[in-house]
Design a protein around this motif. Structure first.
Motif, PDB file in Angstrom:
ATOM      1  N   GLU A   1       0.828  -1.205   0.000  1.00 50.02           N
ATOM      2  CA  GLU A   1       0.000   0.000   0.000  1.00 50.02           C
ATOM      3  C   GLU A   1       0.868   1.264   0.000  1.00 50.02           C
ATOM      4  O   GLU A   1       0.584   2.216  -0.734  1.00 50.02           O
TER       5      GLU A   1
ATOM      6  N   SER B   1      -1.826   1.321  -7.867  1.00 51.90           N
ATOM      7  CA  SER B   1      -2.683   0.554  -6.957  1.00 51.90           C
ATOM      8  C   SER B   1      -1.879  -0.561  -6.298  1.00 51.90           C
ATOM      9  O   SER B   1      -0.863  -1.022  -6.833  1.00 51.90           O
ATOM     10  N   LYS B   2      -2.351  -0.997  -5.150  1.00 51.93           N
ATOM     11  CA  LYS B   2      -1.730  -2.115  -4.439  1.00 51.93           C
ATOM     12  C   LYS B   2      -1.740  -3.361  -5.333  1.00 51.93           C
ATOM     13  O   LYS B   2      -0.751  -4.090  -5.411  1.00 51.93           O
TER      14      LYS B   2
END
Length: 112
Positions: free
Chosen positions: A21, A30-31
């Motif tokens: 994260e 994005s993760k």
């Protein structure tokens, strides 16, 4: 792209105790995409994203591209440092120059 890119990314990220994260937020991704970069064979981030990752971890992008290196070389670390240095304000650059000059003075005094 390096065949070891994902492995290197995961190793650097975990060594720096950075979560998926945290990295995703820092590079504007994005993760899930960072997870894919680490786990998908032959991951191919854009040059811009590769540069963001390298800058975040203070290593040269070359480190991630070179399958023969498992650790960043001194020159790759220096390249990353100088890229960051170039982005500093003139005032911050002068401060760092004074600090470095202080090291030079200490080296000369210890040689006496």
């Amino acid at each position: 792209m390096s065949e070891k890119f994902g492995e290197k990314l995961r190793n650097v990220r975990t060594a720096k105790r950075t979560t998926l994260e945290e990295l995703a937020e820092a590079i504007g991704s994005s993760k899930a995409y960072v997870w894919q970069l680490e786990n998908k064979k032959n991951a191919k981030p854009s040059a811009e994203l590769l540069l963001k990752i390298a800058n975040y971890f203070a290593v040269s992008p070359d480190f991630f591209l070179d399958d023969t290196k498992d650790e960043p070389s001194d020159s790759q670390l220096e390249d990353a440092f100088f890229r960051k240095f170039q982005k500093l304000s003139a005032n911050d650059k002068r401060t760092i120059e004074r600090i470095v000059a202080g090291f030079d003075d200490k080296d000369q005094n210890s040689a006496d």
